[in-house]
Enzyme design. Structure first.
Site, PDB file in Angstrom:
ATOM      1  N   TRP A 101       0.836  -1.218   0.000  1.00  0.00           N
ATOM      2  CA  TRP A 101       0.000   0.000   0.000  1.00  0.00           C
ATOM      3  C   TRP A 101       0.854   1.244   0.000  1.00  0.00           C
ATOM      4  O   TRP A 101       0.552   2.234  -0.673  1.00  0.00           O
ATOM      5  CB  TRP A 101      -0.977  -0.018   1.172  1.00  0.00           C
ATOM      6  CG  TRP A 101      -1.990  -1.117   1.056  1.00  0.00           C
ATOM      7  CD1 TRP A 101      -2.176  -2.152   1.923  1.00  0.00           C
ATOM      8  CD2 TRP A 101      -2.951  -1.308   0.002  1.00  0.00           C
ATOM      9  NE1 TRP A 101      -3.187  -2.964   1.479  1.00  0.00           N
ATOM     10  CE2 TRP A 101      -3.675  -2.475   0.306  1.00  0.00           C
ATOM     11  CE3 TRP A 101      -3.257  -0.610  -1.168  1.00  0.00           C
ATOM     12  CZ2 TRP A 101      -4.693  -2.971  -0.520  1.00  0.00           C
ATOM     13  CZ3 TRP A 101      -4.276  -1.095  -1.988  1.00  0.00           C
ATOM     14  CH2 TRP A 101      -4.975  -2.256  -1.663  1.00  0.00           C
ATOM     15  N   ASP A 171      -1.323   6.687   6.398  1.00  0.00           N
ATOM     16  CA  ASP A 171      -2.428   5.801   6.030  1.00  0.00           C
ATOM     17  C   ASP A 171      -2.637   4.860   7.213  1.00  0.00           C
ATOM     18  O   ASP A 171      -1.827   3.978   7.467  1.00  0.00           O
ATOM     19  CB  ASP A 171      -2.061   5.022   4.758  1.00  0.00           C
ATOM     20  CG  ASP A 171      -3.113   3.974   4.387  1.00  0.00           C
ATOM     21  OD1 ASP A 171      -4.135   3.851   5.091  1.00  0.00           O
ATOM     22  OD2 ASP A 171      -2.899   3.272   3.372  1.00  0.00           O
ATOM     23  N   LYS A 195     -11.662  -1.827   7.251  1.00  0.00           N
ATOM     24  CA  LYS A 195     -10.754  -2.700   7.966  1.00  0.00           C
ATOM     25  C   LYS A 195     -11.169  -2.778   9.433  1.00  0.00           C
ATOM     26  O   LYS A 195     -11.398  -3.847   9.957  1.00  0.00           O
ATOM     27  CB  LYS A 195      -9.310  -2.203   7.858  1.00  0.00           C
ATOM     28  CG  LYS A 195      -8.824  -2.000   6.419  1.00  0.00           C
ATOM     29  CD  LYS A 195      -8.546  -3.310   5.703  1.00  0.00           C
ATOM     30  CE  LYS A 195      -8.490  -3.191   4.183  1.00  0.00           C
ATOM     31  NZ  LYS A 195      -7.466  -2.339   3.646  1.00  0.00           N
TER      32      LYS A 195
HETATM   33  C1  LIG Z   1      -6.973  -1.943   2.317  1.00  0.00           C
HETATM   34  C2  LIG Z   1      -5.953  -0.889   2.382  1.00  0.00           C
HETATM   35  C3  LIG Z   1      -5.855   0.102   1.393  1.00  0.00           C
HETATM   36  C4  LIG Z   1      -6.747   0.137   0.181  1.00  0.00           C
HETATM   37  O1  LIG Z   1      -8.053   0.444   0.510  1.00  0.00           O
HETATM   38  P1  LIG Z   1      -9.178   0.552  -0.593  1.00  0.00           P
HETATM   39  O2  LIG Z   1     -10.332   1.094   0.182  1.00  0.00           O
HETATM   40  O3  LIG Z   1      -9.411  -0.811  -1.141  1.00  0.00           O
HETATM   41  O4  LIG Z   1      -8.707   1.513  -1.636  1.00  0.00           O
HETATM   42  C5  LIG Z   1      -4.897   1.081   1.556  1.00  0.00           C
HETATM   43  N1  LIG Z   1      -4.081   1.097   2.614  1.00  0.00           N
HETATM   44  C6  LIG Z   1      -4.147   0.164   3.581  1.00  0.00           C
HETATM   45  C7  LIG Z   1      -3.206   0.229   4.736  1.00  0.00           C
HETATM   46  C8  LIG Z   1      -5.079  -0.856   3.491  1.00  0.00           C
HETATM   47  O5  LIG Z   1      -5.136  -1.799   4.452  1.00  0.00           O
END
Ligand SMILES: *Cc1c(COP(=O)(O)O)cnc(C)c1O
Length: 360
Positions: A101, A171, A195
């Protein structure tokens, strides 16, 4: 009803109390004769839902007044672009690449300016967090970017990088509200709901007010202009109403169990059950450097593909779903987000012990 223990990395397990409350309110939300899904986002009823969600989130995290809280759509992956579009004033940013990511965010940023990879753990398949105490931070970098919890690889920052005074962007998609954070250490926090908080479709962005600006480049879509979104209270257009409502319930759930300190304690206790077993097992091995272990996502391997497939399928038959590891790591991964009860992890470890006895 037959609920399983769901170890999915996302979308993922939600608190049963939240689901039950939503079920109760499905046909008639608090006497208004309709569900939240059917409600105008301009209604006072919905305004109260989003205001309450924001207020509860501010309380949980201790978000200072000079930060805006936005509830947007698009997926975290979309906002890999939003961030450089809005925050690159000098056109330069530094990225620490600790997993897929972070790497995607770094590659995306290159479209909008100069993105520098100042550290990486790709040399060892992202099994650790690099030493970030004295990085070559770029003189005119607008921000330093991290992915705080690496969902796929199961590492997390237990110490934030030394950004040498530069703004930090994080993030937090897979660790949001899993432990207390000092919001003031960040310029911007990005988190997808699916998540650790709620359903897919909600993106939470917490951003320091002074970073919002009128002079973003002309090419920036209005929807990705953070100042426009902030000025319109996340309602420049229709927000993800249902998702925001469920996130609001998850915030209350965390508040009711004692807030983020209590949440962190639960998460630490829970993760310890699995890590302690991995440390003594001769069959199962954790894949990550100990000091960088995530409390949320725990990858582990047997080292024999057939045996791993057998484990995943037998675990499924025993009511434990989604334990297959990410295709880039192989093996297994247990995602044990906020809503995973400790009994879920204990059940998993009990099953692993049995499996090891039979097949070891
Ligand atoms: C799942 C995830 C993403 C991507 O998320 P989407 O909503 O599918 O775009 C980005 N960063 C992290 C840390 C993630 O766990």
């Amino acid at each position: 009803m037959n609920r399983v223990y769901n170890f999915s990395a996302g979308p993922a397990v939600l608190p049963e109390d939240v689901l039950l409350e939503a079920q109760e309110e499905m046909m008639d939300y608090r006497g208004c004769g309709m569900s939240v899904m059917e409600m105008s986002h301009r209604s006072s009823m919905f305004q109260e839902i989003i205001d309450t969600a924001e207020a509860d989130l501010r309380n949980l995290m201790g978000i200072p007044d000079n930060y805006k809280v936005l509830f947007l759509q698009g997926g975290t992956a979309l906002h890999f672009a939003t961030i450089p579009m809005n925050l690159m004033k000098n056109g330069v940013a530094d990225y620490i690449v600790t997993g897929s990511w972070a790497k995607k965010a770094y590659v995306e940023a290159q479209k909008y300016g100069q993105a520098n990879k100042i550290a990486s753990s790709e040399d060892e398949t992202f099994t650790y967090i690099p030493d970030c105490s004295d990085l070559p931070i770029t003189e005119n970098a607008d921000y330093v970017y991290i992915c705080e919890n690496n969902t796929i690889y199961g590492t997390t920052y237990h110490t934030l990088p030394n950004t040498k005074g530069k703004d930090l962007v994080s993030d937090m998609s897979s660790c949001f509200l899993s432990r207390p954070v000092d919001v003031e250490k960040y310029a911007l926090i990005l988190a997808g709901a699916q998540k650790n908080i709620g359903p897919a479709g909600v993106q939470i962005i917490i951003v320091r007010e002074d970073l919002l600006r009128d002079d973003v480049p002309d090419y920036v879509p209005t929807m990705l202009n953070l100042k426009v979104q902030a000025d319109n209270g996340s309602m420049y257009n229709t927000p993800p109403c249902w998702g925001i409502y469920i996130c609001g319930k998850a915030f209350r759930w965390i508040r009711d169990i004692g807030g983020l300190d209590a949440m962190a304690k639960r998460n630490e206790d829970k993760a310890a059950v699995l890590y302690d077993y991995l440390d003594k097992s001769t069959m199962f091995k954790g894949t990550v450097r100990k000091e960088d272990r995530s409390l949320m996502n725990i990858p582990f391997v047997i080292g024999d593909k057939d045996m791993e497939a057998k484990f995943v399928s037998e675990a499924k038959a025993a009511g434990m779903e989604n334990l297959k590891g990410h295709r880039t790591v192989g093996g297994m991964r247990a995602s044990i987000y906020n809503a995973m009860p400790k009994e879920g992890v204990e059940t998993l470890v009990g099953f692993m012990e049995e499996f090891e006895k039979k097949n070891g």
